[in-house]
Design a protein around this motif. Structure first.
Motif, PDB file in Angstrom:
ATOM      1  N   GLU A  60      28.090 -27.268 -40.631  1.00  0.00           N
ATOM      2  CA  GLU A  60      29.164 -27.462 -39.662  1.00  0.00           C
ATOM      3  C   GLU A  60      29.880 -26.144 -39.390  1.00  0.00           C
ATOM      4  O   GLU A  60      30.271 -25.856 -38.242  1.00  0.00           O
ATOM      5  CB  GLU A  60      30.146 -28.510 -40.171  1.00  0.00           C
ATOM      6  CG  GLU A  60      29.574 -29.927 -40.161  1.00  0.00           C
ATOM      7  CD  GLU A  60      30.527 -30.945 -40.743  1.00  0.00           C
ATOM      8  OE1 GLU A  60      31.469 -30.519 -41.469  1.00  0.00           O
ATOM      9  OE2 GLU A  60      30.338 -32.163 -40.494  1.00  0.00           O
ATOM     10  N   HIS A  61      30.052 -25.337 -40.423  1.00  0.00           N
ATOM     11  CA  HIS A  61      30.651 -24.013 -40.250  1.00  0.00           C
ATOM     12  C   HIS A  61      29.742 -23.117 -39.406  1.00  0.00           C
ATOM     13  O   HIS A  61      30.231 -22.351 -38.559  1.00  0.00           O
ATOM     14  CB  HIS A  61      30.904 -23.372 -41.616  1.00  0.00           C
ATOM     15  CG  HIS A  61      31.481 -21.992 -41.537  1.00  0.00           C
ATOM     16  ND1 HIS A  61      32.772 -21.744 -41.140  1.00  0.00           N
ATOM     17  CD2 HIS A  61      30.931 -20.761 -41.801  1.00  0.00           C
ATOM     18  CE1 HIS A  61      33.010 -20.444 -41.164  1.00  0.00           C
ATOM     19  NE2 HIS A  61      31.903 -19.829 -41.571  1.00  0.00           N
ATOM     20  N   THR A  62      28.453 -23.210 -39.608  1.00  0.00           N
ATOM     21  CA  THR A  62      27.496 -22.422 -38.830  1.00  0.00           C
ATOM     22  C   THR A  62      27.555 -22.817 -37.354  1.00  0.00           C
ATOM     23  O   THR A  62      27.497 -21.949 -36.463  1.00  0.00           O
ATOM     24  CB  THR A  62      26.066 -22.630 -39.363  1.00  0.00           C
ATOM     25  OG1 THR A  62      26.024 -22.261 -40.741  1.00  0.00           O
ATOM     26  CG2 THR A  62      25.073 -21.785 -38.590  1.00  0.00           C
ATOM     27  N   ILE A  63      27.696 -24.106 -37.075  1.00  0.00           N
ATOM     28  CA  ILE A  63      27.818 -24.568 -35.690  1.00  0.00           C
ATOM     29  C   ILE A  63      29.054 -23.975 -35.030  1.00  0.00           C
ATOM     30  O   ILE A  63      29.014 -23.524 -33.871  1.00  0.00           O
ATOM     31  CB  ILE A  63      27.855 -26.108 -35.649  1.00  0.00           C
ATOM     32  CG1 ILE A  63      26.482 -26.680 -35.974  1.00  0.00           C
ATOM     33  CG2 ILE A  63      28.318 -26.607 -34.276  1.00  0.00           C
ATOM     34  CD1 ILE A  63      26.449 -28.193 -36.057  1.00  0.00           C
TER      35      ILE A  63
ATOM     36  N   ASP B 126      19.162 -17.281 -21.049  1.00  0.00           N
ATOM     37  CA  ASP B 126      20.505 -17.827 -20.863  1.00  0.00           C
ATOM     38  C   ASP B 126      21.020 -18.193 -22.244  1.00  0.00           C
ATOM     39  O   ASP B 126      20.715 -19.253 -22.777  1.00  0.00           O
ATOM     40  CB  ASP B 126      20.449 -19.064 -19.957  1.00  0.00           C
ATOM     41  CG  ASP B 126      21.851 -19.560 -19.580  1.00  0.00           C
ATOM     42  OD1 ASP B 126      22.792 -19.349 -20.381  1.00  0.00           O
ATOM     43  OD2 ASP B 126      21.995 -20.167 -18.507  1.00  0.00           O
ATOM     44  N   TRP B 127      21.800 -17.307 -22.831  1.00  0.00           N
ATOM     45  CA  TRP B 127      22.128 -17.440 -24.241  1.00  0.00           C
ATOM     46  C   TRP B 127      22.995 -18.660 -24.542  1.00  0.00           C
ATOM     47  O   TRP B 127      22.934 -19.236 -25.622  1.00  0.00           O
ATOM     48  CB  TRP B 127      22.783 -16.166 -24.768  1.00  0.00           C
ATOM     49  CG  TRP B 127      24.177 -15.908 -24.269  1.00  0.00           C
ATOM     50  CD1 TRP B 127      24.533 -15.257 -23.144  1.00  0.00           C
ATOM     51  CD2 TRP B 127      25.388 -16.312 -24.912  1.00  0.00           C
ATOM     52  NE1 TRP B 127      25.898 -15.223 -23.017  1.00  0.00           N
ATOM     53  CE2 TRP B 127      26.451 -15.865 -24.117  1.00  0.00           C
ATOM     54  CE3 TRP B 127      25.683 -17.011 -26.081  1.00  0.00           C
ATOM     55  CZ2 TRP B 127      27.788 -16.083 -24.428  1.00  0.00           C
ATOM     56  CZ3 TRP B 127      27.008 -17.228 -26.411  1.00  0.00           C
ATOM     57  CH2 TRP B 127      28.052 -16.772 -25.589  1.00  0.00           C
ATOM     58  N   ARG B 128      23.788 -19.110 -23.542  1.00  0.00           N
ATOM     59  CA  ARG B 128      24.611 -20.299 -23.778  1.00  0.00           C
ATOM     60  C   ARG B 128      23.740 -21.548 -23.942  1.00  0.00           C
ATOM     61  O   ARG B 128      23.969 -22.369 -24.837  1.00  0.00           O
ATOM     62  CB  ARG B 128      25.594 -20.491 -22.614  1.00  0.00           C
ATOM     63  CG  ARG B 128      26.671 -19.407 -22.549  1.00  0.00           C
ATOM     64  CD  ARG B 128      27.707 -19.728 -21.488  1.00  0.00           C
ATOM     65  NE  ARG B 128      28.715 -18.693 -21.403  1.00  0.00           N
ATOM     66  CZ  ARG B 128      29.783 -18.617 -22.198  1.00  0.00           C
ATOM     67  NH1 ARG B 128      29.967 -19.528 -23.124  1.00  0.00           N
ATOM     68  NH2 ARG B 128      30.660 -17.636 -22.054  1.00  0.00           N
ATOM     69  N   ILE B 129      22.736 -21.678 -23.069  1.00  0.00           N
ATOM     70  CA  ILE B 129      21.823 -22.814 -23.196  1.00  0.00           C
ATOM     71  C   ILE B 129      21.038 -22.713 -24.499  1.00  0.00           C
ATOM     72  O   ILE B 129      20.830 -23.714 -25.199  1.00  0.00           O
ATOM     73  CB  ILE B 129      20.865 -22.860 -21.991  1.00  0.00           C
ATOM     74  CG1 ILE B 129      21.653 -23.127 -20.696  1.00  0.00           C
ATOM     75  CG2 ILE B 129      19.792 -23.938 -22.195  1.00  0.00           C
ATOM     76  CD1 ILE B 129      20.792 -23.147 -19.448  1.00  0.00           C
TER      77      ILE B 129
ATOM     78  N   LYS C  91      20.126 -24.588 -30.169  1.00  0.00           N
ATOM     79  CA  LYS C  91      20.117 -24.318 -31.605  1.00  0.00           C
ATOM     80  C   LYS C  91      21.133 -25.197 -32.334  1.00  0.00           C
ATOM     81  O   LYS C  91      20.883 -25.665 -33.452  1.00  0.00           O
ATOM     82  CB  LYS C  91      20.401 -22.836 -31.882  1.00  0.00           C
ATOM     83  CG  LYS C  91      19.229 -21.929 -31.589  1.00  0.00           C
ATOM     84  CD  LYS C  91      18.056 -22.293 -32.495  1.00  0.00           C
ATOM     85  CE  LYS C  91      16.820 -21.474 -32.215  1.00  0.00           C
ATOM     86  NZ  LYS C  91      15.679 -21.874 -33.070  1.00  0.00           N
ATOM     87  N   ILE C  92      22.274 -25.421 -31.694  1.00  0.00           N
ATOM     88  CA  ILE C  92      23.282 -26.285 -32.305  1.00  0.00           C
ATOM     89  C   ILE C  92      22.751 -27.705 -32.439  1.00  0.00           C
ATOM     90  O   ILE C  92      22.910 -28.361 -33.484  1.00  0.00           O
ATOM     91  CB  ILE C  92      24.584 -26.262 -31.470  1.00  0.00           C
ATOM     92  CG1 ILE C  92      25.279 -24.898 -31.627  1.00  0.00           C
ATOM     93  CG2 ILE C  92      25.526 -27.386 -31.906  1.00  0.00           C
ATOM     94  CD1 ILE C  92      26.514 -24.729 -30.752  1.00  0.00           C
TER      95      ILE C  92
END
Length: 355
Positions: free
Chosen positions: A224-227, A286-289, A294-295
Motif C-alpha cells: 500500500e505504501h508502494t502504491i 504515457d507514464w501515467r497510464i 502497475k498499481i
C-alpha cells in the motif's frame, strides 16, 4: 496350508496396515480417477487383500472402506463441494479428493464427520446378522469396522478426528498427538510416525497463525505504501542491506524473523521499482497510464492474495460457542458408540481367527 497362529498374525498385520492405510492418501497427490477406473481399482484391491489376508477380511475391508469414504462423499455433496471418485490402492486405502476446499472449519468438520458416522451405520446391520447366523464374516465386519473408524477419530490432523475438532482449540490436536505416540509405541510403523509428523506440523502451524497474520498485514502495508509512492511519482528503493538467514526460535525471536520476512518483500518491491524507473524515460510511453497499470498489477497480484490469506486466517476457525458444543458432543457420542461396540466385538476377531 496356513495354520491358525500364522493366520492370526497375518490378519493382525492386515488390521494395522488398514488402520494406517486409510489415511496414507495424505502422502500422495490428489488423484482424479474416472468411475470405471475406480471400480477396477476396487477389484484389484479386493484380490490383493483376498490372496494376502483371506477373502473374509478382504470383503469386510472393502465394504467398510466404501461406506467410510462414501460418508465423506455424501457430506461433501451436501455442502456443495465437488469430489473425485474413490480410488482404491492396495495396502494404502481408499483415496478421494476435494476439488474445492471447505470455506470454514465447520464445513470441514461436517465433511470429516460423514466418514466415521456412515462407518458406524454400516456396522449396525451386521450385529443382528451375526447374532442369528454366527457367520464369521459379519463378526469381522463389526470388529474391524469399529477399529478402523475409531482409529480415524483420533483427534490429530490429518485424521478425521483432527478435522472434526478443527473448529475447537488446538489443545485437542495436542492430545491426539499424544495418543498417536502411544499407538506408535505399541504398533511401530513408519506411516504412524509420518502421521505424527504431519500432526505436529499442523499443530504448530495452527498455534502460529497470529504470527502469520502479523506478517501478512505488514506485507500489505508495504505494498500500500508502494502504491502511494507510485501515485506521487516517488520511486525510491529500500535498503539492500543483507540480513543473515538463520533459524529463529518461535515466539522468542518472532520480531527478528518478521524483520527478515519484510526485508525479503522489500527486495521484491525494489526489483519492481527499478523495472518501472527503467521505462519512465521512454519517449513514446504515457507514464501515467503505465503507472496506473502497475498499481492495478500490485493490487491484483500482490495485495489481493494477501487479503485472501488474511481473511482465511481471521475467519476460518471462527464459529459460535453453540456450534462448537454441538460438534464436540456429536464427536463424543460417535467415538463412545464405536468404542463400546468395539469393546464388545473385539473378541469376535479372536473367534473368527480361532476357527
Amino acid at each position: 496350508m496356513i495354520n491358525n497362529k500364522t493366520k492370526k498374525s497375518l490378519t493382525r498385520i492386515g488390521i494395522v496396515i488398514a488402520l494406517i492405510g486409510t489415511k496414507l492418501k495424505l502422502l500422495l497427490p490428489l488423484l482424479k480417477a474416472a468411475k470405471f477406473l475406480s471400480f477396477l481399482s476396487m477389484i484389484l484391491y479386493l484380490f490383493v487383500y483376498g490372496f494376502t489376508f483371506g477373502w473374509y477380511f478382504a470383503f469386510a475391508l472393502v465394504y467398510l472402506l466404501i461406506c467410510h469414504e462414501g460418508g465423506h462423499l455424501i457430506a461433501a455433496k451436501q455442502k456443495g463441494l465437488p469430489t473425485s471418485p474413490a480410488f482404491f490402492i492396495p495396502f494404502v486405502g481408499a483415496v478421494i479428493s476435494l476439488k474445492e476446499m471447505p470455506k470454514d472449519a465447520v464445513t470441514e468438520s461436517y465433511v470429516a464427520f460423514g466418514g466415521p458416522f456412515l462407518g458406524l451405520i454400516s456396522v449396525l446391520p451386521a450385529i443382528p446378522l451375526y447374532h442369528y447366523t454366527h457367520n464369521e464374516f459379519f463378526g469381522l465386519v463389526i470388529a474391524l469396522g469399529c477399529i478402523l473408524n475409531l482409529f480415524n477419530l483420533i483427534p490429530i490432523s490429518p485424521l478425521d478426528g483432527g478435522r472434526i475438532l478443527s473448529v475447537l482449540p488446538p489443545i485437542f490436536w495436542f492430545i491426539g498427538i499424544m495418543m498417536m505416540l502411544v499407538f506408535l509405541f505399541y504398533q511401530p510403523s513408519f506411516l504412524a510416525f509420518y502421521i505424527i509428523i504431519l500432526g505436529i506440523t499442523t499443530f504448530i502451524k495452527r498455534i502460529r497463525e497470529a504470527y502469520q497474520l502479523k506478517v501478512i498485514k505488514e506485507k500489505i502495508k508495504l505494498y500500500e505504501h508502494t502504491i502511494k509512492q507510485f501515485q506521487f511519482g516517488i520511486f525510491n528503493v529500500y535498503s539492500d542491506r543483507t540480513i543473515v538467514k538463520r533459524f529463529f526460535f518461535p515466539f522468542f525471536e518472532d520480531n527478528k524473523k518478521l524483520e527478515l520476512e519484510i526485508h525479503k518483500e522489500r527486495l521484491e518491491i525494489n526489483y519492481l521499482i527499478r523495472s518501472v524507473r527503467a521505462r519512465l524515460h521512454e519517449p513514446d510511453l504515457d507514464w501515467r497510464i503505465y503507472i496506473d497499470e502497475k498499481i492495478q498489477e500490485i493490487k491484483h497480484k500482490r495485495i489481493s492474495p494477501l487479503l485472501k490469506q488474511q481473511e482465511t486466517l481471521e475467519t476460518y476457525y471462527v464459529s459460535s460457542n453453540r456450534k462448537k458444543w454441538q460438534i464436540f458432543i456429536a464427536y463424543i457420542i460417535l467415538a463412545s458408540s464405536l468404542a463400546l461396540l468395539g469393546f464388545w466385538s473385539y473378541g469376535l476377531i479372536e473367534h473368527v481367527l480361532g476357527r
